[in-house]
Write an enzyme that holds these catalytic residues in place. Structure first.
Site, short mmCIF file in Angstrom:
data_model
loop_
_atom_site.label_atom_id
_atom_site.label_comp_id
_atom_site.label_asym_id
_atom_site.label_seq_id
_atom_site.Cartn_x
_atom_site.Cartn_y
_atom_site.Cartn_z
N HIS A 191 1.17 -0.81 0.07
CA HIS A 191 0.02 -0.01 0.02
C HIS A 191 1.00 1.27 -0.38
O HIS A 191 1.38 1.13 0.53
CB HIS A 191 -0.84 -0.37 1.32
CG HIS A 191 -1.87 1.55 1.27
ND1 HIS A 191 -3.36 1.47 0.88
CD2 HIS A 191 -1.71 2.27 1.19
CE1 HIS A 191 -3.49 2.33 1.06
NE2 HIS A 191 -3.05 3.40 1.62
N CYS A 192 1.05 2.09 -0.80
CA CYS A 192 1.53 3.55 -0.99
C CYS A 192 1.37 4.05 -0.85
O CYS A 192 -0.04 4.53 -1.30
CB CYS A 192 2.23 3.17 -3.10
SG CYS A 192 3.51 4.96 -2.47
N VAL A 193 1.72 4.86 0.27
CA VAL A 193 0.75 5.94 1.12
C VAL A 193 1.13 7.40 0.24
O VAL A 193 0.18 8.54 -0.26
CB VAL A 193 1.33 6.33 2.12
CG1 VAL A 193 1.25 5.25 2.88
CG2 VAL A 193 3.16 6.59 2.05
N ASN A 235 -2.39 6.30 -2.03
CA ASN A 235 -3.54 6.48 -1.25
C ASN A 235 -3.89 5.10 -1.58
O ASN A 235 -4.99 5.25 -1.44
CB ASN A 235 -3.48 7.94 -0.92
CG ASN A 235 -4.63 7.49 -0.21
OD1 ASN A 235 -4.61 6.53 0.74
ND2 ASN A 235 -6.16 7.58 0.26
N SER A 236 -3.27 4.72 -2.05
CA SER A 236 -3.97 3.48 -2.92
C SER A 236 -2.92 2.31 -3.16
O SER A 236 -2.10 1.95 -2.51
CB SER A 236 -4.16 3.53 -4.60
OG SER A 236 -4.91 2.35 -4.92
#
Length: 407
Positions: free
Chosen positions: A260-262, A265-266
């Site tokens: 999950h890549c901040v 945001n997905s």
């Protein structure tokens, strides 16, 4: 509703003029603070939720809620950069404290398992503001041609296009509307520490990749390696295909979940992994090109690497100081993104995802290679060319069976 009215999170009708009224948690917090007493558990979270619900702007159909996490980068980033441009020591202080604050906020939200738009807002506004400073402070000096500005602009547009594609569906598995344990096939269940249970399928079904992961590139077998098991997700109530995983932030299972890549945001999964790598690549090329153009303008007669550490005339005027400060800010961000891109490229070369590497480290089942930069599980690795061919074909063919059919 008038333009200043809204329905709050408790379902009650409220008004913007009453944004500072009727907040018992805040009143209690202030009273305890004045008496030097500690707050009760969960009080800060309740106060933050109330404040976030009341930050709104008037709109035709009623006051619209504004995401609080969007505001800090828009306000603080220009202020910090302009303060850093006043003096060398201020620049050193600001440019060392900013990464520390961002990392602190990341660990805070990661520990609370919260989704936030702060990092996406910071990334997009940083791009826009750096581009604005470049056009306002660097281009008017006359050392940058129109073709160079056009090339930088095209790189920025391509990066935003790839980022927009990376923000789409990463490959969410459809959640059954009415899951029932009676509908599950007869399988032996294996528990693990994540609260997910591995389900061993009977017969040849356990050897097939339900998400098309092992469709013979070079010498890759069409069957999955032995020991690969489908998983039962207790939260989504479905049987996950091989290499799929549950994201605790999104609350969904994703095909070939990487992480999950901040910053977007997905999740990064089967459907958007290629676009994610493309966005990182375009960002690196555009950022390095913009940094080089700026340093050639501000510090003439020096190579970019030397000018980055030794530029005597950088603080001779405020325009040069601001440009030089933005260069260092871009360099710090580019170094961080370059490290992420390097890890991603190494993982692709060994056909391993971040999630699989993390689980392999936890279970002590992987090999550390290249000084620990990559964890080779050996489960899907079929050689450099085959691994890249497999990655470039992600999402090209639909899965053979959906999760609903399995359930």
């Amino acid at each position: 509703l008038c333009c200043c009215e809204y329905v709050d999170r408790r379902g009650e009708r409220s008004h913007l003029a009453a944004c500072c009224c009727d907040c018992e948690d805040l009143d209690e917090g202030c009273e305890r603070w004045l008496r030097c007493r500690s707050l009760p558990p969960g009080a800060l979270e309740r106060i933050a939720d109330t404040v976030a619900d009341r930050v709104r702007v008037p709109w035709i159909t009623g006051a619209v809620r504004v995401k609080v996490s969007l505001l800090p980068p828009l306000v603080l980033l220009p202020v910090f950069l302009h303060v850093a441009a006043l003096h060398f020591l201020l620049g050193l202080l600001v440019l060392t404290s900013l990464p520390a604050l961002v990392l602190w906020y990341y660990y805070l939200t990661h520990r609370r398992k919260e989704r936030t738009l702060f990092f996406l807002s910071l990334g997009l506004f940083s791009l826009g503001y750096m581009y604005y400073v470049f056009l306002r402070e660097v281009v008017p000096r006359g050392n940058v041609g129109y073709s160079q500005v056009a090339a930088l602009t095209c790189g920025l547009i391509l990066m935003l296009g790839a980022l927009s594609r990376a923000k789409t569906d990463p490959g969410y598995l459809p959640v059954p509307e009415k899951p029932s344990h009676q509908d599950l096939p007869n399988k032996s269940v294996r528990g693990n520490s994540d609260g997910l249970h591995g389900v061993t399928a009977s017969g040849a079904a356990s050897g097939r990749a339900a998400n098309g992961e092992a469709k013979g590139y070079c010498r890759m077998s069409p069957e999955e390696p032995e020991g690969v098991k489908k998983d039962w997700c207790a939260k989504c109530q479905l049987v996950r295909p091989a290499r799929a995983g549950h994201c605790r932030l999104c609350g969904r299972c994703v095909r070939r979940l990487d992480h999950h890549c901040v910053w977007i945001n997905s999740c990064v999964g089967e459907q958007n992994h290629q676009a994610f790598i493309l966005a990182l690549s375009f960002f690196m090329l555009t950022a390095v090109y913009g940094i080089t153009l700026t340093l050639h303008t501000v510090c003439r007669g020096r190579t970019p690497f030397v000018a980055l550490f030794y530029c005597p005339g950088a603080y001779s005027d405020y325009s040069s100081a601001l440009s030089f400060t933005c260069v260092w800010y871009c360099t710090i961000v580019t170094a961080g993104m370059g490290y992420i891109l390097l890890i991603q490229l190494l993982n692709i070369s060994y056909n391993v995802t971040e999630r699989e590497a993390r689980l392999a480290l936890r279970d002590n089942t992987g090999r550390r290679l290249l000084g620990g930069l990559v964890i080779d599980t050996g489960q899907y690795n079929r050689g450099f060319l085959c691994n890249w061919g497999h990655f470039l074909s992600l999402g090209s063919s639909p899965p053979q069976r959906s999760a609903e059919d399995v359930v």
